[in-house]
Scaffold this motif. Structure first.
Motif, PDB file in Angstrom:
ATOM      1  N   TRP A 134      -7.980  19.412  21.349  1.00  0.00           N
ATOM      2  CA  TRP A 134      -8.270  20.913  21.300  1.00  0.00           C
ATOM      3  C   TRP A 134      -7.725  21.749  20.204  1.00  0.00           C
ATOM      4  O   TRP A 134      -6.093  21.443  20.044  1.00  0.00           O
ATOM      5  N   GLU A 135      -8.184  22.718  19.584  1.00  0.00           N
ATOM      6  CA  GLU A 135      -7.482  23.749  18.874  1.00  0.00           C
ATOM      7  C   GLU A 135      -7.761  24.893  19.634  1.00  0.00           C
ATOM      8  O   GLU A 135      -8.874  25.510  19.600  1.00  0.00           O
ATOM      9  N   ILE A 136      -6.791  25.723  20.018  1.00  0.00           N
ATOM     10  CA  ILE A 136      -6.942  26.816  21.032  1.00  0.00           C
ATOM     11  C   ILE A 136      -5.983  28.026  20.815  1.00  0.00           C
ATOM     12  O   ILE A 136      -4.633  27.623  20.098  1.00  0.00           O
ATOM     13  N   ALA A 137      -6.321  29.355  20.930  1.00  0.00           N
ATOM     14  CA  ALA A 137      -5.458  30.449  20.628  1.00  0.00           C
ATOM     15  C   ALA A 137      -5.156  30.884  19.127  1.00  0.00           C
ATOM     16  O   ALA A 137      -6.051  30.136  18.324  1.00  0.00           O
ATOM     17  N   ARG A 153      -6.431  36.265   0.396  1.00  0.00           N
ATOM     18  CA  ARG A 153      -4.967  36.153   0.779  1.00  0.00           C
ATOM     19  C   ARG A 153      -4.881  34.417   1.036  1.00  0.00           C
ATOM     20  O   ARG A 153      -5.898  33.764   0.612  1.00  0.00           O
ATOM     21  N   ASN A 154      -3.766  34.081   1.352  1.00  0.00           N
ATOM     22  CA  ASN A 154      -3.388  32.652   1.263  1.00  0.00           C
ATOM     23  C   ASN A 154      -3.815  32.203   2.561  1.00  0.00           C
ATOM     24  O   ASN A 154      -3.944  30.773   2.536  1.00  0.00           O
ATOM     25  N   LYS A 155      -3.776  32.663   3.600  1.00  0.00           N
ATOM     26  CA  LYS A 155      -3.998  31.711   5.077  1.00  0.00           C
ATOM     27  C   LYS A 155      -4.791  32.826   5.929  1.00  0.00           C
ATOM     28  O   LYS A 155      -4.654  34.151   5.521  1.00  0.00           O
ATOM     29  N   LEU A 156      -5.486  32.318   6.716  1.00  0.00           N
ATOM     30  CA  LEU A 156      -5.832  33.353   7.922  1.00  0.00           C
ATOM     31  C   LEU A 156      -5.486  32.938   9.138  1.00  0.00           C
ATOM     32  O   LEU A 156      -5.016  31.875   9.449  1.00  0.00           O
ATOM     33  N   ARG A 157      -5.404  34.062  10.082  1.00  0.00           N
ATOM     34  CA  ARG A 157      -4.914  33.703  11.604  1.00  0.00           C
ATOM     35  C   ARG A 157      -6.061  33.928  12.240  1.00  0.00           C
ATOM     36  O   ARG A 157      -6.387  35.043  11.999  1.00  0.00           O
ATOM     37  N   ILE A 158      -6.417  33.129  13.195  1.00  0.00           N
ATOM     38  CA  ILE A 158      -7.574  33.167  13.753  1.00  0.00           C
ATOM     39  C   ILE A 158      -7.589  32.672  15.162  1.00  0.00           C
ATOM     40  O   ILE A 158      -7.098  31.490  15.449  1.00  0.00           O
ATOM     41  N   GLN A 159      -8.269  33.353  16.016  1.00  0.00           N
ATOM     42  CA  GLN A 159      -8.568  32.684  17.566  1.00  0.00           C
ATOM     43  C   GLN A 159      -9.381  31.531  17.229  1.00  0.00           C
ATOM     44  O   GLN A 159     -10.053  31.526  16.722  1.00  0.00           O
ATOM     45  N   GLN A 160      -8.690  30.646  18.256  1.00  0.00           N
ATOM     46  CA  GLN A 160      -9.812  29.185  18.117  1.00  0.00           C
ATOM     47  C   GLN A 160     -10.039  28.709  19.515  1.00  0.00           C
ATOM     48  O   GLN A 160      -9.049  28.976  20.648  1.00  0.00           O
ATOM     49  N   VAL A 161     -10.905  28.264  19.811  1.00  0.00           N
ATOM     50  CA  VAL A 161     -11.471  27.338  21.142  1.00  0.00           C
ATOM     51  C   VAL A 161     -12.297  26.426  20.541  1.00  0.00           C
ATOM     52  O   VAL A 161     -13.343  26.686  20.932  1.00  0.00           O
ATOM     53  N   HIS A 162     -12.046  25.213  20.397  1.00  0.00           N
ATOM     54  CA  HIS A 162     -12.913  24.073  19.995  1.00  0.00           C
ATOM     55  C   HIS A 162     -12.142  22.843  20.180  1.00  0.00           C
ATOM     56  O   HIS A 162     -10.931  22.709  20.055  1.00  0.00           O
ATOM     57  N   GLY A 198     -13.471  29.137  13.671  1.00  0.00           N
ATOM     58  CA  GLY A 198     -12.640  29.971  14.512  1.00  0.00           C
ATOM     59  C   GLY A 198     -13.450  31.140  15.045  1.00  0.00           C
ATOM     60  O   GLY A 198     -14.604  31.151  14.717  1.00  0.00           O
ATOM     61  N   HIS A 199     -12.930  32.136  15.805  1.00  0.00           N
ATOM     62  CA  HIS A 199     -13.693  33.117  16.685  1.00  0.00           C
ATOM     63  C   HIS A 199     -12.948  34.400  15.998  1.00  0.00           C
ATOM     64  O   HIS A 199     -12.036  34.877  16.817  1.00  0.00           O
ATOM     65  N   PRO A 200     -13.327  35.075  15.036  1.00  0.00           N
ATOM     66  CA  PRO A 200     -12.678  36.521  14.553  1.00  0.00           C
ATOM     67  C   PRO A 200     -13.065  37.353  15.649  1.00  0.00           C
ATOM     68  O   PRO A 200     -12.413  38.451  15.743  1.00  0.00           O
ATOM     69  N   GLU A 201     -14.241  37.217  16.473  1.00  0.00           N
ATOM     70  CA  GLU A 201     -14.744  38.282  17.315  1.00  0.00           C
ATOM     71  C   GLU A 201     -13.818  38.234  18.680  1.00  0.00           C
ATOM     72  O   GLU A 201     -13.783  39.116  19.634  1.00  0.00           O
ATOM     73  N   PHE A 202     -13.066  37.290  19.029  1.00  0.00           N
ATOM     74  CA  PHE A 202     -12.367  37.197  20.090  1.00  0.00           C
ATOM     75  C   PHE A 202     -11.086  37.955  19.960  1.00  0.00           C
ATOM     76  O   PHE A 202     -10.401  37.949  18.947  1.00  0.00           O
ATOM     77  N   ASN A 203     -10.602  38.509  21.075  1.00  0.00           N
ATOM     78  CA  ASN A 203      -9.251  39.201  21.166  1.00  0.00           C
ATOM     79  C   ASN A 203      -8.438  38.461  22.097  1.00  0.00           C
ATOM     80  O   ASN A 203      -9.099  37.480  22.802  1.00  0.00           O
ATOM     81  N   GLU A 204      -7.412  39.027  22.460  1.00  0.00           N
ATOM     82  CA  GLU A 204      -6.435  38.266  23.391  1.00  0.00           C
ATOM     83  C   GLU A 204      -7.140  38.376  24.822  1.00  0.00           C
ATOM     84  O   GLU A 204      -6.967  37.172  25.397  1.00  0.00           O
ATOM     85  N   GLU A 205      -7.627  39.373  25.254  1.00  0.00           N
ATOM     86  CA  GLU A 205      -8.406  39.219  26.640  1.00  0.00           C
ATOM     87  C   GLU A 205      -9.389  38.344  26.823  1.00  0.00           C
ATOM     88  O   GLU A 205      -9.286  37.602  27.890  1.00  0.00           O
TER      89      GLU A 205
END
Length: 252
Positions: A134-137, A153-162, A198-205
């Motif tokens: 799994w790749e998560i958070a 930009r050089n990299k992205l930070r993105i929520q993952q769940v897969h 990844g999931h750009p639509e996901f937030n922390e909650e």
């Protein structure tokens, strides 16, 4: 393509209860992302998110009706808990519809997680479980030179769940980025489609609820869950990625 922008969101699943009650389905989750992203665009690109974003929602899991391509400018394929490589009627119909979008040159396509994998499958590329687990958070995605140019930009930070991955980038398609657990984090074809694993639509909650649910179901160990929860609140680029999607959909 200039506003108004008619976007059909194909809902490939239903969020967990808390997120569903807050957003009313994945259509609501993506609507919130796209409206927030629209507000960040430069003045020359700006459009009224209440008037110029015309969003329709299609429950393709429980129904067989799809949007007519002449009635929309873009199609967005959401994420899902289901496996994109399964041989089941609703997923097979989705692959066929995606192939029909890819076969024309006006309506553009966005694929998110499961949707990213469906686009790859529609292009004839293997999708399968990863041997990396799994790749998560919130995770970093290292962008290719083309990805850096597209996102600026050089990299992205993105929520993952897969756990499933696109095995390789299809021929003739531009690879956007990769991570240690996933070699194909995004795909691009000019004026045709953008996809992200990844999931750009996901937030922390939303992510927090998913991680806890997967732990309760025994899918994740307590150790995996705690490690993921330690990163779920990290800064991420969801709204920025959504703005890039809107620029892609409106560029000539």
């Amino acid at each position: 393509m200039r506003p108004p922008l008619r976007i059909a969101i194909l809902e490939c699943d239903t969020p967990l209860p808390d997120a569903d009650s807050r957003y009313n389905g994945y259509g609501g989750v993506f609507t919130a992302l796209l409206k927030s992203s629209a507000k960040t665009l430069n003045q020359s690109d700006r459009f009224d998110s209440e008037i110029d974003l015309q969003i329709s929602r299609w429950d393709i899991m429980n129904g067989i009706e799809y949007p007519k391509l002449e009635d929309v400018d873009a199609v967005l394929l959401s994420g899902s808990r289901y496996n994109s490589y399964e041989d089941v009627p609703w997923i097979n119909r989705l692959v066929e519809f995606t192939q029909s979008v890819l076969a024309q040159d006006r309506v553009r396509l966005l694929g998110i997680c499961f949707g990213h994998q469906i686009v790859a499958r529609a292009l004839g590329t293997k999708v399968c479980p990863s041997d990396q687990g799994w790749e998560i958070a919130v995770c970093d995605v290292d962008l290719t030179p083309e990805g850096k140019e597209l996102f600026g930009r050089n990299k992205l930070r993105i929520q993952q769940v897969h756990q499933d991955i696109v095995y390789e980038c299809p021929p003739g398609v531009t690879l956007l980025g990769s991570s240690p657990r996933c070699a194909v984090q995004g795909m691009y074809s000019r004026r045709r489609f953008i996809t992200v694993q990844g999931h750009p639509e996901f937030n922390e909650e939303i992510e927090d609820e998913i991680i806890k649910h997967l732990t309760e179901e025994g899918v994740l160990s307590e150790t995996q869950a705690q490690e993921a929860l330690s990163r779920v609140g990290n800064e991420y680029d969801g709204v920025f990625i959504g703005a890039t999607f809107l620029k892609f959909l409106t560029e000539d």
